[in-house]
Design an enzyme around this catalytic site. Structure first.
Site: not given
Ligand code: FCB
Length: 452
Positions: A76, A120, A166, A294, A296, A357
């Site tokens: 990607r 992006h 995002e 995404n 985390y 992500e």
């Molecule tokens: C996300 C972004 C990516 C990168 C990661 C760590 O928010 O999409 O570009 O910065 O975090």
């Protein structure tokens, strides 16, 4: 034993143009808001810029060889709008288009499926100067034109497109609190940018489909399970959790999947919600082929009386040690994969999902975070993939996972000092070194019994 996935499950890695390409003014590329923002004093923690970053504008073949070594199924990456349209619209920079075309060819030669993100965060500066970026509805149309141009050039070979990355982060960090380009601090502008991005997404989907019927088009949202900061919450804490969830997660999900923004959020925020949005909702909610997620970590909300309208704010880090993961510590919340997946299954029609992500910096001090033997990162990925695997067993339609990032990138306001890669990059020499996590990921991919 590695987690096992179905044959058609994709293992990939992700990057974004401004974070890796460099070549910021080469071969006719125009200026983006990040080129301008990184030059302002004090905006980037280590004072770096993305002028060179990982220099993939020149090095992409080296990196594709490495991807091949890692046995990636998919990659990607994003296309830089101002590399293709230096002024955001109008004259096309053929060399920019050719660059992406060559990149795609090389990926296909290596059997790596390209997933293109169209936006992006690197808005052409000219559009910001003239239109305040997505602050103006016109930009949504410009974006759809840009999307069409990319599809015209690459749509014969690339089938998977992500319109936006995002939109919450771009609107919030870029236009509400000013930590990202273009650096605005204006809650009203936040909502204009949020809404007009989604409109741009909808218009782009239509424009791309009008050219080809064989594309898989989706959008990537950042998603966070939200918990109360106070481990034993009171009613106000619970209200702040709900508001944060509506503001960060549901605004985007509901817009796209239900064609309306959450009533409760609009009622609370009506003074700063842009007028005349109703007519755009059908465009925003047209069918898409997949949801990019995404994920985390979770966020912790608490009541803050001084935040206008919202009255809530969120923390990222640990707020109560009882929330910590026994192995991954304060930031790790692999169960969140399952929680989010359940929500999509039960409330949004169980769409096809790609985790576009997920990743981490190796925890530790300034030296440790650059380690090659990054065993904590391996644990992190393993835990998250196991949770994702469980979500699939529970019925979720998740078809791929992209680790963020392929290599150590320019990490926005943290600059070059935030390595998250499977591949270590020495940004002075551009030397690449595959980390233990990279080899582990390769072995995981190779171990998939379903593929033998
Ligand atoms: C996300 C972004 C990516 C990168 C990661 C760590 O928010 O999409 O570009 O910065 O975090």
């Amino acid at each position: 034993m590695f987690s096992q996935f179905d044959k058609d499950f994709l293992f990939g890695a992700a990057t974004a143009a401004y974070q890796i390409e460099g070549g910021y003014n080469e071969d006719g590329k125009g200026t983006s808001i990040w080129d301008v923002f990184t030059r302002k004093k004090g905006k980037i923690r280590d004072g770096s810029t993305g002028d060179i970053a990982c220099d993939t504008y020149h090095n992409y073949l080296t990196d594709i060889k490495l991807m091949n070594q890692l046995k990636l199924d998919a990659y990607r990456f994003s296309v830089s709008w101002s590399r293709i349209l230096p002024e955001g619209r109008g004259d096309v920079n053929q060399k920019g288009l050719d660059y992406y075309s060559a990149l795609v060819e090389a990926l296909l030669d290596n059997n790596i499926r390209p997933f293109i993100t169209l936006y992006h965060w690197d808005m052409p500066y000219a559009i910001y100067r003239d239109r305040k970026g997505f602050g103006d509805k016109e930009t949504a149309k410009y974006f759809a034109e840009f999307a069409q141009l990319v599809v015209k050039k690459l749509g014969d070979r690339v089938k998977d497109f992500i319109t936006l990355n995002e939109p919450w982060e771009h609107a919030f960090f870029g236009h509400f609190i000013g930590e990202h380009a273009p650096g605005e601090k204006n809650p009203r502008q936040y909502f204009r940018v949020a809404h007009n991005q989604l409109l741009g997404h909808g218009l782009a989907v239509g424009a791309m489909r009008s050219l080809r019927s064989d594309l898989n088009i989706g959008i990537t949202l950042s998603q966070f399970p939200i918990y109360p900061s106070r481990y034993e919450p009171n009613d106000k804490d619970l209200d702040s959790v709900e508001m944060a969830d509506l503001f960060i997660n549901r605004f985007y999900l509901d817009g796209i999947y239900k064609g309306k923004y959450p009533e409760k959020l609009l009622n609370r925020l009506w003074p700063i919600i842009p007028k005349g949005i109703d007519g755009d909702m059908t465009t925003i909610a047209q069918p898409i082929d997949f949801l990019g997620v995404n994920y985390y970590n979770r966020l912790f909300a608490s009541r803050k009386w001084y935040i206008p309208f919202l009255k809530t704010w969120v923390d990222r880090g640990s707020v109560d040690p009882r929330y910590d993961h026994p192995i991954l510590g304060t930031q790790g919340y692999p169960e969140g994969m399952k929680e989010l997946a359940k929500r999509y299954r039960e409330e949004y029609g169980n769409p096809l999902v790609y985790i576009t992500e997920n990743g981490t910096v190796e925890p530790g001090n300034e030296i440790e975070k650059w380690r090659i033997d990054d065993n904590k990162r391996i644990q992190y990925i393993d835990y998250y993939l196991r949770s994702l695997r469980e979500a699939i067993t529970e019925g979720s339609n998740i078809k791929g996972y992209f680790y963020w990032a392929l290599m150590d990138t320019f990490e926005w306001s943290s600059g070059l000092d935030c390595p998250m890669g499977l591949i270590h990059v020495n940004h002075k020499t551009q030397q690449r070194t595959i980390r233990n996590s990279g080899y582990w990921y390769r072995d995981l991919i190779a171990s998939q019994i379903s593929r033998r």
